[in-house]
Motif scaffolding. Structure first.
Motif, short mmCIF file in Angstrom:
data_model
loop_
_atom_site.label_atom_id
_atom_site.label_comp_id
_atom_site.label_asym_id
_atom_site.label_seq_id
_atom_site.Cartn_x
_atom_site.Cartn_y
_atom_site.Cartn_z
N LEU A 140 0.82 -1.21 0.00
CA LEU A 140 0.00 0.00 0.00
C LEU A 140 0.86 1.27 0.00
O LEU A 140 0.35 2.36 0.23
CB LEU A 140 -0.91 0.00 1.23
CG LEU A 140 -1.98 -1.11 1.26
CD1 LEU A 140 -2.68 -1.15 2.60
CD2 LEU A 140 -2.99 -0.89 0.14
N ASP A 173 -5.68 10.77 3.42
CA ASP A 173 -6.81 10.43 2.57
C ASP A 173 -7.72 9.41 3.27
O ASP A 173 -7.28 8.32 3.62
CB ASP A 173 -6.31 9.85 1.24
CG ASP A 173 -7.46 9.50 0.31
OD1 ASP A 173 -7.79 8.30 0.21
OD2 ASP A 173 -8.06 10.41 -0.28
N THR A 174 -8.98 9.77 3.46
CA THR A 174 -9.91 8.94 4.22
C THR A 174 -10.12 7.58 3.58
O THR A 174 -10.12 6.54 4.25
CB THR A 174 -11.27 9.65 4.37
OG1 THR A 174 -11.07 10.92 4.99
CG2 THR A 174 -12.21 8.83 5.23
N GLN A 175 -10.31 7.55 2.26
CA GLN A 175 -10.56 6.28 1.58
C GLN A 175 -9.35 5.36 1.67
O GLN A 175 -9.49 4.14 1.86
CB GLN A 175 -10.91 6.55 0.09
CG GLN A 175 -11.37 5.30 -0.65
CD GLN A 175 -12.57 4.64 0.01
OE1 GLN A 175 -13.56 5.30 0.35
NE2 GLN A 175 -12.49 3.33 0.23
N ARG A 176 -8.17 5.93 1.55
CA ARG A 176 -6.96 5.11 1.65
C ARG A 176 -6.80 4.54 3.05
O ARG A 176 -6.41 3.38 3.23
CB ARG A 176 -5.74 5.96 1.28
CG ARG A 176 -4.45 5.14 1.18
CD ARG A 176 -3.30 6.01 0.79
NE ARG A 176 -2.04 5.28 0.76
CZ ARG A 176 -0.85 5.84 0.66
NH1 ARG A 176 -0.77 7.16 0.56
NH2 ARG A 176 0.24 5.10 0.66
N LEU A 178 -9.24 3.82 5.08
CA LEU A 178 -10.22 2.75 5.21
C LEU A 178 -9.72 1.46 4.56
O LEU A 178 -9.94 0.36 5.07
CB LEU A 178 -11.55 3.17 4.59
CG LEU A 178 -12.35 4.23 5.37
CD1 LEU A 178 -13.57 4.68 4.57
CD2 LEU A 178 -12.77 3.70 6.73
N THR A 179 -9.04 1.61 3.41
CA THR A 179 -8.47 0.43 2.73
C THR A 179 -7.39 -0.23 3.58
O THR A 179 -7.35 -1.46 3.71
CB THR A 179 -7.88 0.85 1.37
OG1 THR A 179 -8.91 1.43 0.56
CG2 THR A 179 -7.28 -0.36 0.65
N ILE A 180 -6.52 0.61 4.17
CA ILE A 180 -5.48 0.09 5.05
C ILE A 180 -6.11 -0.67 6.22
O ILE A 180 -5.68 -1.79 6.56
CB ILE A 180 -4.59 1.23 5.57
CG1 ILE A 180 -3.78 1.85 4.43
CG2 ILE A 180 -3.65 0.73 6.67
CD1 ILE A 180 -3.03 3.11 4.82
N LYS A 181 -7.15 -0.08 6.81
CA LYS A 181 -7.81 -0.72 7.94
C LYS A 181 -8.43 -2.05 7.55
O LYS A 181 -8.28 -3.06 8.26
CB LYS A 181 -8.88 0.21 8.52
CG LYS A 181 -9.60 -0.37 9.73
CD LYS A 181 -10.53 0.65 10.37
CE LYS A 181 -11.18 0.06 11.61
NZ LYS A 181 -12.04 1.06 12.30
N GLU A 182 -9.11 -2.09 6.43
CA GLU A 182 -9.78 -3.32 5.99
C GLU A 182 -8.77 -4.44 5.74
O GLU A 182 -8.96 -5.58 6.20
CB GLU A 182 -10.58 -3.04 4.72
CG GLU A 182 -11.30 -4.27 4.19
CD GLU A 182 -12.07 -3.99 2.90
OE1 GLU A 182 -12.66 -4.93 2.34
OE2 GLU A 182 -12.07 -2.82 2.46
N LEU A 183 -7.69 -4.13 5.04
CA LEU A 183 -6.71 -5.16 4.70
C LEU A 183 -5.95 -5.64 5.94
O LEU A 183 -5.68 -6.84 6.09
CB LEU A 183 -5.73 -4.63 3.65
CG LEU A 183 -6.35 -4.35 2.27
CD1 LEU A 183 -5.30 -3.78 1.32
CD2 LEU A 183 -6.96 -5.62 1.68
N ASN A 186 -8.10 -7.94 7.98
CA ASN A 186 -8.16 -9.27 7.37
C ASN A 186 -6.94 -10.09 7.75
O ASN A 186 -7.04 -11.29 8.03
CB ASN A 186 -8.27 -9.16 5.85
CG ASN A 186 -9.63 -8.68 5.40
OD1 ASN A 186 -10.61 -8.80 6.13
ND2 ASN A 186 -9.70 -8.12 4.20
#
Length: 442
Positions: A140, A173-176, A178-183, A186
Motif C-alpha cells: 500500500l 486520505d480517508t478512503q486510503r 479505510l483500505t489500510i484498515k480493511e486489509l 483481514n
C-alpha cells in the motif's frame, strides 16, 4: 478538569527535585517532592525511563496532600549520571512534568507530531503475523518509520507509525485509510479467530507507546491464561510471583512482586496499577543482579482497598501479565541498515521463511538509517539452531544483522527473604536524610 484553586496551589508549591551523586557510592539519588495527585508517580517514573535511566532502588510515600519519592538510578552503562547537562535536563523535566499531571487519556512523555500516521493493532498471535502486516503496508506504499510489537499469551499488539512513500508525510486520505484498515484487519483476523481483531488510528501524542501497548493488551484481556499460555513449555520458576494481601491495620492492600530484574520493570507495574485506577501510597523497590522485589501499599482511586476475591485475582493476573509482556523471550537480533520502503517486509519475510517467530520488536528509523531489534524463537518457542541464524545472516548480510545476548537475564534467583515486607515500619521515614541512612545499610 482541575479547579483554578488546585492550579493555584500547585503554582504556589512547585515541585522540588534534588539530584545527589554523593549520597550513595554506586548510584545517583534523585528526590522528588511535590503536591500529590493521581498519576504523578507514573509521570515521574516515565521521565526517568525516557531519560534511559535504570531504577535500582526506590522509596515512595504520598499520604495526604504531599508526594515524595526517592530513586537510586544508574545509566545503561551501570554508572552514575556524571554529565551535568544530563542532570540539568532530568531536573527540568521532573520539575515541569511533576507540576502538571495529565489525565489517563493525555500525553505522557510524547510530543504530538503531524509527520506520520499512528496505527494501533491487536489480534491473535501466530507465526509470520508481523511479516504479513509489513507486506500489506509495503504493497500500500506505506513506509514504516517506527513500530513496537508485543506478544503475550497468544495475543499480539502493535503501535506502528507510517508515512506515505511519495510525500514522506502522514496519510490523510480517508478512503486510503479505510483500505489500510480493511486489509490489516483481514490479516489480523486470520483463520479461526475467536477474539475480534482491531486496527485503529490514534492521534500522535495521545499517550506514550509503552503505556498504549499495555492498555491495548489489558483491554484485549491477555491476562486470561488459557491452556498453554505460550508456545513451548512454560517454566514456572521464571514467571513473576505476585501476591495481593490485606493490610487491615493501615487499611491498604499490599502488592508484592518478585521477578527477574530487567529495565522498565517498575514502569510496567506502576503503569498497570495507574490504568486500573489504583493509587500507590507507599512503596519500596529493591533490585539486584538477578531478581527484583517490588512492594506497594495501594488503594483504589476512591480511597478503598481491594475488598473482593474476584478483584484480588484480577489485579494479580493483570500484574503478572504486565511484567511478562516485556520479557525478552528468545534470541535478540539487531539490524542496522540503510532504510528503504519494504525493508521491514523483506527482513520479516526472511525470518518467516526460516521458521522464526518474532516475540517482540522495536523498529526505529532516524536520518535514513534503520535500527531494528527483534526477539525471536523457533516455531515451538524454544532455542534456535546456530546454523539457522548463520544462514539468515548470510541472506541479510553479516554486517547488517548482529546477534546479541540478554546478559541481564539470569536463571538463578536470589535466596528467599524471611524478613517479610520491606517497608515494615518505614512510614515515618519521609525525609531525604532518613532515606540516605536506610540506603547506606541496605
Amino acid at each position: 478538569m482541575d479547579s483554578e484553586y488546585d492550579k493555584l496551589i500547585r503554582r504556589l508549591n512547585p515541585p522540588r527535585v534534588v539530584i545527589d551523586n554523593n549520597a550513595c557510592k554506586d548510584t545517583t539519588v534523585i528526590q522528588v517532592d511535590s503536591m500529590n495527585k493521581h498519576g504523578i508517580l507514573l509521570k515521574v517514573v516515565q521521565v526517568l525511563m525516557d531519560m534511559n535511566l535504570i531504577i535500582t532502588k526506590a522509596y515512595i510515600s504520598s499520604d495526604g496532600g504531599w508526594f515524595m519519592d526517592v530513586f537510586n538510578v544508574i545509566t545503561h552503562d551501570g554508572d552514575k549520571i556524571r554529565d551535568q547537562e544530563t542532570i540539568n535536563a532530568i531536573q527540568m523535566r521532573l520539575e515541569v512534568d511533576a507540576s502538571f499531571v495529565p489525565s489517563l487519556r493525555e500525553s505522557v512523555g510524547v510530543m504530538p507530531s503531524e509527520d506520520h500516521t499512528s496505527i494501533e493493532l491487536s489480534g491473535t498471535d501466530r507465526p509470520g503475523l508481523l511479516s504479513e502486516v509489513c507486506a500489506v503496508l509495503a504493497d500500500l506504499h506505506c513506509n514504516v518509520v517506527n513500530a513496537d510489537v508485543w506478544t503475550h499469551n497468544s495475543r499480539a499488539a502493535a503501535v506502528v507509525r507510517v508515512t506515505d512513500h511519495d510525500t514522506g508525510r502522514a496519510i490523510e486520505d480517508t478512503q486510503r485509510l479505510l483500505t489500510i484498515k480493511e486489509l490489516l484487519c483481514n490479516v489480523l483476523r486470520g483463520s479461526g479467530e475467536l477474539k475480534e481483531a482491531k486496527m485503529t488510528l490514534s492521534p500522535p501524542g495521545v499517550t506514550s507507546t509503552d503505556r498504549r501497548l499495555h492498555q491495548i493488551m489489558l483491554a484485549d484481556r491477555d491476562y486470561e491464561r488459557a491452556g498453554k499460555a505460550r508456545l513451548g513449555v512454560e517454566d514456572k520458576n521464571l514467571r513473576p510471583h505476585v501476591t495481593v494481601l490485606d493490610c487491615a491495620e493501615k487499611d491498604y492492600t499490599v502488592i508484592t512482586t518478585r521477578s527477574r530484574d530487567r529495565p522498565k520493570l517498575m514502569y510496567d507495574v506502576i503503569c498497570t496499577l495507574t490504568d486500573m485506577e489504583y493509587v500507590v501510597y507507599h512503596g519500596m523497590v529493591n533490585t539486584g543482579s538477578m531478581e527484583a522485589y517490588l512492594e506497594f501499599y495501594i488503594r483504589h482511586k476512591d480511597g478503598l482497598p481491594i475488598s473482593s476475591e474476584a478483584e484480588r485475582d484480577r489485579v494479580l493476573h493483570c500484574l503478572e501479565a504486565a511484567i511478562e509482556r516485556r520479557e525478552s523471550e528468545g534470541l535478540k537480533l539487531e539490524l542496522y541498515a540503510e532504510d528503504r520502503v519494504g525493508l521491514l517486509s523483506d527482513i520479516t519475510r526472511i525470518f518467516r521463511e526460516n521458521s522464526l517467530c518474532i516475540r517482540r520488536a522495536e523498529i526505529v528509523t532516524k536520518r535514513g538509517k534503520a535500527k531494528d531489534v527483534f526477539y525471536v524463537t523457533d516455531m515451538t518457542g524454544t532455542a534456535i539452531d546456530v546454523k539457522a541464524i548463520e544462514s539468515i545472516r548470510k541472506q541479510i548480510g553479516d554486517a547488517m544483522l548482529q546477534v546479541k545476548h540478554n546478559s541481564w537475564l539470569s536463571e538463578t534467583p536470589l535466596k528467599e527473604t524471611t524478613t517479610g515486607f520491606f517497608l515494615g515500619n518505614l512510614f515515618k521515614a519521609r525525609t531525604f536524610q532518613n532515606f540516605k541512612l536506610i540506603r547506606s545499610y541496605s
